[in-house]
Design a protein around this motif. Structure first.
Motif, short mmCIF file in Angstrom:
data_model
loop_
_atom_site.label_atom_id
_atom_site.label_comp_id
_atom_site.label_asym_id
_atom_site.label_seq_id
_atom_site.Cartn_x
_atom_site.Cartn_y
_atom_site.Cartn_z
N GLU A 201 0.87 -1.18 0.00
CA GLU A 201 0.00 0.00 0.00
C GLU A 201 0.90 1.23 0.00
O GLU A 201 1.80 1.33 0.82
CB GLU A 201 -0.86 0.01 1.27
N HIS A 270 -7.80 6.06 -1.70
CA HIS A 270 -8.57 6.85 -0.74
C HIS A 270 -7.73 7.98 -0.18
O HIS A 270 -6.51 8.00 -0.31
CB HIS A 270 -9.11 5.97 0.40
N GLU A 279 -3.72 7.43 -0.66
CA GLU A 279 -3.12 6.09 -0.71
C GLU A 279 -3.62 5.33 -1.92
O GLU A 279 -4.76 5.48 -2.35
CB GLU A 279 -3.48 5.30 0.55
MG MG Z 1 -4.92 0.50 3.18
#
Ligand code: MG
Ligand code: ADP
Length: 703
Positions: A201, A270, A279
């Motif tokens: 991520e 988001h 992210e």
């Molecule tokens: Mg995440």
């Protein structure tokens, strides 16, 4: 409605995928390539020639004029040198675009200008790049046109790794070999491979281009070196998961499209905790491809930002006082027959293979907590780790209620008879469905958290390559698997032996488990009592890679030689010193040429006002007070600037890399903080019309 985008058609458009190879190669050639991709070995030169031609034809059809061996030197980013497909024209002046198997397989870039930590003197500049057949070639479009990029590993003439990919691939092979032994112990004959899978991520900040260009610190250091807090930060918690602004949304749309074309399965997006922070997470895949793809994600994030008059900040701490950026490295182990070794199932207490794998991972993390922490160290990450927002610098494992309870039972009684279940979550609204709850809640403060069927290593910095963390993870777990397999393969009564071993490992290494608040001061004290290392900075962590324990680990599995590790330690010190040097020089430049002069002329105008107002018969009390305040802060700033100049000059003159790095950390960085303090206070009292640089409010809220 906006134009529709057919994601299925564009996905992988710029990638020389396995599917494209199958279409363009004869069956026999394709099978040879696939075998080497899956199980290693070497391609014959004849096959390499055929593959090279097919790859070149595809690339040229898609507009490519050049190719490059794309590699990942120890700078942490990627490198490329372009060669065109142009060949020597024939007697009649006609030229054919060419690309041979030899050119595909091996390159010889001059290696002298990449960090090598003394591994290679500049007069021995030869370096080699070697095709990583397991990671697909792709097309990169930029101002240069279209370039065929061939993922490669990079080593010196004498065979030492000069990059991040080579050790990663070595660690994956080691892990595969040892994990297969574990799988075989449980009678699995079907699996032929165990693959480390990774999903990273990626957090990032966006900032307006025009504002960015007015901040030398953002331009040169990637983070702000001055800046008073804006009246509003992230305290309202209104940005996290908030509605995505139009301009940011348009950026994300373009970014996704580009990534999909590059075969990166961008999945979630988001807003993050801080204003202007976001992210992106792709779907997990084989570790080395995930590492390559994360590099492509970072490159694309920066490139696409330009198109939207934005700049993307990947630094771990662009702004003081708000959330920094990390990169959660989700890691699991999957067999090629489709089993995730980290899947506990519904009754983890009865899943002996899972418990053995878990016990080995606990042992690995406890034994090598120092190495794991080091693997996620970079200069920017020093601002996050332990700074009450990111995972602490102390490594520990979060297991959650269910597994912690299983481990406790095993340790206490040698048998885990019961297992906690999640039960049902009742929403209390008749029109809403009730849910099956997970057996465990989340924990956001743990550096290494078990999240369902994977571990999430959260310490990694946003700007860093994920190669090192995964190399270390693979290596330490391979070692634990190896030791377990050595014992269990010899056991007369396997069931008894595995039971004893799980209990032994869990008992011995339970100190690494921590389910509480990793940000609390109590944890720091508790970890100390447990004897867990708490390594505060990147350069203090550097020497962990050359301890006898580390060298034995990495040499045993052929991942690094002692010489390679020593060179990497040296590079850490060099990188640190160079980075802080740039930051210090940038502060000196900004304070000396922009901020102090602006504040000084403001003080001058206040002084004139005081005189004029007094002459006119009034008190000028307010003006006098303002003048005194600005004057005092200016004096502090000027003195701090002088000190920073002095210590910076001293630091530059230190010859020994380690000594120099520590001087930068202990003296130069302190002087930088001392300079920043009065300047941030000046920002609050100087007329905003004369303040020479955009403020935190401008930078974070004008996106
Ligand atoms: Mg995440
Ligand atoms: P969260 O923020 O809730 O942790 P995200 O969806 O943002 O979740 O990211 C989770 C990441 O973990 C994704 O990249 C996802 O593909 C990855 N992931 C999911 N399952 C596995 C697995 N078994 N092994 C490795 N990574 C995984």
């Amino acid at each position: 409605m906006s134009e529709t985008l057919n994601v299925e058609t564009i996905f992988g458009e710029k990638v020389f995928t396995v599917e494209k190879m199958r279409e363009r190669l004869t069956r026999k050639v394709f099978q040879e390539v696939k075998r080497v991709m899956d199980y290693g070995g070497e391609l014959s030169m004849a096959t390499a020639d055929v593959v090279a031609k097919a790859m070149k034809d595809w690339a040229v059809e898609n507009g490519a004029t050049h190719y490059t061996h794309w590699f990942q030197p120890l700078t942490g980013i990627t490198a490329e040198k372009h060669d065109s497909f142009v060949s020597h024209p024939d007697a009649e002046g006609k030229m054919l675009m060419e690309f041979s198997g030899k050119e595909l397989i091996k390159g010889e870039p001059d290696a002298s200008s990449f960090p090598s930590g003394g591994l290679r003197a500049t007069f021995e500049a030869r370096g080699y790049t070697a095709w990583d057949i397991t990671s697909p070639a792709f097309l990169k479009e930029s101002g240069c046109g279209v370039i065929l990029c061939i993922p490669t590993a990079f080593c010196s003439y004498t065979g030492e790794a000069l990059d991040k990919k080579t050790p990663l691939l070595r660690s994956m092979e080691a892990l595969n070999e040892q994990a297969l032994r574990i799988v075989r112990l449980f009678g699995d004959k079907e699996a032929t491979k165990v693959i480390a899978c990774v999903g990273a991520e990626q957090e990032y900040f966006l900032v307006d281009k025009d504002l960015f260009l007015q901040r030398k610190d953002l331009m040169f250091a990637g983070r702000t070196l001055f800046g008073a807090p804006a009246p509003k930060g992230q305290e309202m918690e209104d940005h996290y998961f908030g509605v995505i602004k139009e301009r940011v949304g348009a950026y994300m749309k373009d970014l996704n499209e580009e990534l999909w074309k590059l075969g990166v399965s961008a999945k979630t997006q988001h807003n993050e905790a801080a204003p202007a922070q976001h992210e992106l997470a792709p779907i997990y895949e084989t570790a080395n491809i995930a590492v390559d793809h994360n590099q492509l994600v970072m490159e694309a994030m920066k490139r696409i930002a330009y198109k939207h008059d934005l700049r993307c900040l990947l630094h771990e701490k662009p702004y003081t006082g708000v959330n920094g950026s990390g990169k959660h490295d989700n890691w699991s182990l999957t067999t090629d027959s489709g089993y995730n070794l980290l899947d506990p199932g519904d009754t983890p207490n009865k899943n002996i293979r899972f418990l053995l794998v878990l016990a080995c991972i606990l042992k690995a993390v406890d034994t090598h907590a120092d190495l794991l922490r080091q693997s996620a160290a970079d200069v920017g990450n020093d601002h996050r780790l332990g700074a009450n927002e990111a995972p602490p610098a102390i490594m520990s494992v979060f297991l959650g209620d269910q597994l912690e309870d299983v481990v406790r039972q095993l340790v206490e009684t040698g048998d885990a008879a019961k297992v906690k279940q999640g039960g049902r979550l009742e929403t209390g609204v008749s029109t809403l469905p009730d849910f099956e709850k997970d057996a465990t809640d989340r924990n956001r403060t743990s550096p290494f958290a078990f999240t369902g069927n994977k571990f999430e290593f959260r310490t990694v910095g946003s700007a860093d390559s994920i190669a090192s963390p995964n190399t270390t993870l693979n290596a330490i777990v391979a070692e634990a698997f190896c030791e377990a397999a050595d014992r269990l393969e010899q056991a007369e009564d396997f069931d008894l032996a595995v039971h004893d071993l799980i209990k032994e490992y869990m008992t011995k290494h339970q100190r690494i488990i921590f389910n509480g608040d990793g940000y609390s001061d109590e944890w720091v004290a508790e970890a100390k009592r447990r004897g867990l290392p708490n390594i505060g900075s990147m350069i203090e962590a550097a020497s962990t890679i050359t301890t006898d324990k580390a060298v034995a680990l990495f040499e045993k599995f052929g991942i690094f030689t002692r010489v390679e590790l020593e060179s990497r330690e040296e590079i850490i010190y060099e990188t640190y010193a160079k980075t802080i040097n740039i930051e210090a020089l940038t502060m000196i430049d900004m304070a000396g040429k922009d901020i102090i002069p602006a504040a000084a002329s403001y003080a001058g105008s206040l002084a004139n006002a005081v005189i004029a107002v007094k002459e006119a018969g009034a008190t000028a009390a307010a003006q006098t007070e303002m003048l005194l305040e600005v004057d005092g802060l200016l004096a502090d700033a000027k003195q701090a600037l002088n000190t920073l100049r002095e210590v910076e000059a001293k630091a530059s003159a230190i010859a020994d890399a380690k000594e120099q790095a520590f001087y930068y950390k202990d003296t130069v960085r302190v002087a930088m903080d001392v300079l920043r303090a009065p300047i941030d206070r000046l920002e609050m009292v100087v007329d905003s019309k004369v303040w020479p640089i955009p403020t935190y409010g401008d930078l974070m809220f004008e996106v």
